[in-house]
Every structure is written in C-alpha cells, then in structure tokens.
Design a protein around this motif. Structure first.
Motif, PDB file in Angstrom:
ATOM      1  N   GLN A  37       0.954  -1.309  -0.028  1.00 49.42           N
ATOM      2  CA  GLN A  37       0.008  -0.158  -0.096  1.00 49.42           C
ATOM      3  C   GLN A  37       0.940   1.134   0.053  1.00 49.42           C
ATOM      4  OE1 GLN A  37      -2.268   0.709   3.608  1.00 49.42           O
ATOM      5  NE2 GLN A  37      -3.789   2.300   2.400  1.00 49.42           N
ATOM      6  N   GLY A  40      -1.756   6.963  -2.888  1.00 48.23           N
ATOM      7  CA  GLY A  40      -2.159   7.445  -4.045  1.00 48.23           C
ATOM      8  C   GLY A  40      -2.354   6.320  -4.887  1.00 48.23           C
ATOM      9  N   HIS A  41      -2.014   4.994  -4.507  1.00 52.91           N
ATOM     10  CA  HIS A  41      -2.416   3.792  -5.318  1.00 52.91           C
ATOM     11  C   HIS A  41      -2.960   2.789  -4.656  1.00 52.91           C
ATOM     12  CE1 HIS A  41       1.029   4.583  -8.373  1.00 52.91           C
ATOM     13  NE2 HIS A  41       1.642   5.124  -7.321  1.00 52.91           N
ATOM     14  N   GLY A  42      -3.630   2.900  -3.599  1.00 57.38           N
ATOM     15  CA  GLY A  42      -4.388   1.812  -2.952  1.00 57.38           C
ATOM     16  C   GLY A  42      -3.387   0.720  -2.462  1.00 57.38           C
ATOM     17  N   ARG A  44      -1.617  -2.558  -4.049  1.00 60.05           N
ATOM     18  CA  ARG A  44      -1.361  -3.325  -5.631  1.00 60.05           C
ATOM     19  C   ARG A  44      -0.794  -4.778  -5.212  1.00 60.05           C
ATOM     20  NH1 ARG A  44       2.580   1.076  -8.349  1.00 60.05           N
ATOM     21  NH2 ARG A  44       3.215   1.257  -6.189  1.00 60.05           N
TER      22      ARG A  44
ATOM     23  N   GLN B   2      -4.932   3.624 -14.183  1.00 59.07           N
ATOM     24  CA  GLN B   2      -5.709   2.818 -13.247  1.00 59.07           C
ATOM     25  C   GLN B   2      -7.166   2.462 -13.691  1.00 59.07           C
ATOM     26  OE1 GLN B   2      -5.559   6.274 -10.321  1.00 59.07           O
ATOM     27  NE2 GLN B   2      -4.158   5.219  -9.314  1.00 59.07           N
ATOM     28  N   LYS B   5     -10.937   3.897 -10.163  1.00 58.95           N
ATOM     29  CA  LYS B   5     -10.813   5.045  -9.590  1.00 58.95           C
ATOM     30  C   LYS B   5     -11.696   5.626  -8.252  1.00 58.95           C
ATOM     31  CE  LYS B   5      -8.512   7.066 -13.523  1.00 58.95           C
ATOM     32  NZ  LYS B   5      -8.550   8.053 -14.678  1.00 58.95           N
ATOM     33  N   PRO B   9     -10.793  11.711  -2.700  1.00 58.88           N
ATOM     34  CA  PRO B   9      -9.744  11.124  -1.608  1.00 58.88           C
ATOM     35  C   PRO B   9     -10.429  11.681  -0.420  1.00 58.88           C
ATOM     36  CG  PRO B   9      -8.848  12.953  -3.021  1.00 58.88           C
ATOM     37  CD  PRO B   9     -10.299  13.030  -3.219  1.00 58.88           C
ATOM     38  N   GLN B 107      -8.024   3.903  -5.094  1.00 62.85           N
ATOM     39  CA  GLN B 107      -6.982   4.448  -4.209  1.00 62.85           C
ATOM     40  C   GLN B 107      -7.675   4.868  -2.787  1.00 62.85           C
ATOM     41  OE1 GLN B 107      -8.223   5.279  -6.999  1.00 62.85           O
ATOM     42  NE2 GLN B 107      -7.065   7.026  -8.032  1.00 62.85           N
TER      43      GLN B 107
END
Lengths: 113, 115
Positions: A37, A40-42, A44, B2, B5, B9, B107
């Motif tokens: 984690q 900005g990328h969650g 992966r 991505q 999405k 945020p 995200q």
C-alpha cells in the motif's frame, strides 16, 4: 489464535539488504496474497498463491520473491532492498477464489534507508 | 493506467446523515465488486459486495449500487456513525482474462463522520 498474522509489524533496514516478511494463517485457506500500500495507489498485488508450491506474479512483482512450501505460510522476500520498496505490506488469504472476500493481516510497515 | 478510480480522496459528513462513496472502473471483465474498510494500523476488512448480475445489495446500514453501463458503483451508509470513520476501498475482481481471481483496489476514500 485463529486468523492471519504478519511479522514483524515494523522493520527498518538499509538498501541492498535482504529482508523477509512473514505471513501465517490458521484457516488452511488455499489462496494467499501479498499487497503493498502506497499513497495514491491503494493496494497493489505483488504475488499470489493458489496452493502450496503454486505461485504467480501480480501487478508489481519486480524485486520480490515468494515461496509456499506449506499451506499456512507465505513469506515475501526482498532480495536486495531499494528505497522504492518502502511501503506497508499486507498479506491476505481466502478459501475460495475468485470472487470471495479476502481476509487481511494487520500489515508490516517497512522502511528502507 | 488505473482501472479503478475513487475520485474523492476524502469525505466529511455529520453523524446521522448519509455517506455516499463512489467508484468508477474501466475493465469490462470485472464482474464482482467488493468494498473494504480500513482503520489506521489495521488490515482492510471486508464490508459488502455485489455481483454484476445485480444492481443493488443491502446489508444493514450499508447498500451498494452498481451501474454496469456506466461502470460505476457507489456505497451508501445510512445513518452514518462516528465509528464509520475509516478509509474505504473499492475492489473489483473478475472471472476472466488477467483479472481472474485478483482484486484491483481503488486509491481509497477517507470518510470522517462528525458527532
């Protein structure tokens, strides 16, 4: 206790060192996963395993090695750590796949200096 | 590129009101959609899911809506409670192609519910 546990919870190491993150589950789930984690990328997917001795690459496998000699353990090794591998790492497992919820450990926060 | 999405945020709502978290995806091979909730220093925990053959799934205060044609899903929490404050991740998976058996996470959206 039943569940999925990761160790260590926190680790600081230097670039070029080898480091292994451990993951142990007591449910005898067939499937296990490693994620990282980053902001900005969650989360992966790094690697996953469908059963003992069966592993496959995820989205971001470069620089990582996994093994699965026993169903309950799925260690992740960084053979030569780099600063870009500073992250929070999560292990997960599920008994059936696909489309079944995965159960996550509480993570390992890894800092590479 | 991505595939999933979550464009907001963060989201701040008052206790008792509705929280709506949104998620958009591009991969048409996704056919199962999960939401996870994450508290600080803990791993994600499964919250609710929906199959592509449905357009709505409800579990107590949580409802997920799926619009396949728009490739959009949303999670509704009503009424919102302070204990719902967490990061929420949308995580689709699929039974075909390269998405088989793998979760692809958005995200995340930080939800804060004020008393």
């Amino acid at each position: 206790d039943a569940g999925i546990t990761q160790s260590p919870r926190y680790k600081i190491t230097e670039t070029g060192r080898q480091v292994t993150l451990m993951c142990h589950q007591t449910w005898s789930h067939s499937y296990m996963f490693w994620y990282r984690q980053d902001l900005g990328h969650g989360l992966r997917l790094i690697y996953y395993s469908a059963a003992a001795d069966i592993t496959d690459k995820g989205e971001v496998p470069d620089g990582y090695v996994v093994s699965r000699s026993k169903t309950e353990n799925f260690p992740l090794t960084l053979e030569s750590a780099t600063r870009s591998q500073t992250s929070v790492y999560f292990c997960a497992s599920t008994d059936r796949n696909p489309n079944q919820p995965q159960h996550f450990g509480d993570g390992t926060r890894l800092s590479i200096l | 590129d991505q595939q999933v999405k979550q464009n907001s945020p963060s989201l701040s709502v008052q206790e008792g009101r509705i929280s709506i978290l949104n998620c958009d995806y591009t991969n048409s091979m996704f056919d199962y959609f999960l939401w996870y909730k994450k508290y600080p220093a803990e791993g994600p925990t499964f919250l609710i899911s929906i199959s592509s053959i449905k357009d709505k799934n409800e579990d107590g205060r949580f409802t997920v809506f799926l619009n396949k044609s728009a490739k959009h899903l949303s999670l509704h929490i009503v009424p919102s409670q302070p204990g719902d404050s967490a990061v929420y991740f949308c995580a689709p998976s699929g039974t075909g192609g390269t998405s088989y058996g793998k979760l692809t996470f958005g995200q995340g959206t930080i939800l804060t519910v004020h008393p």
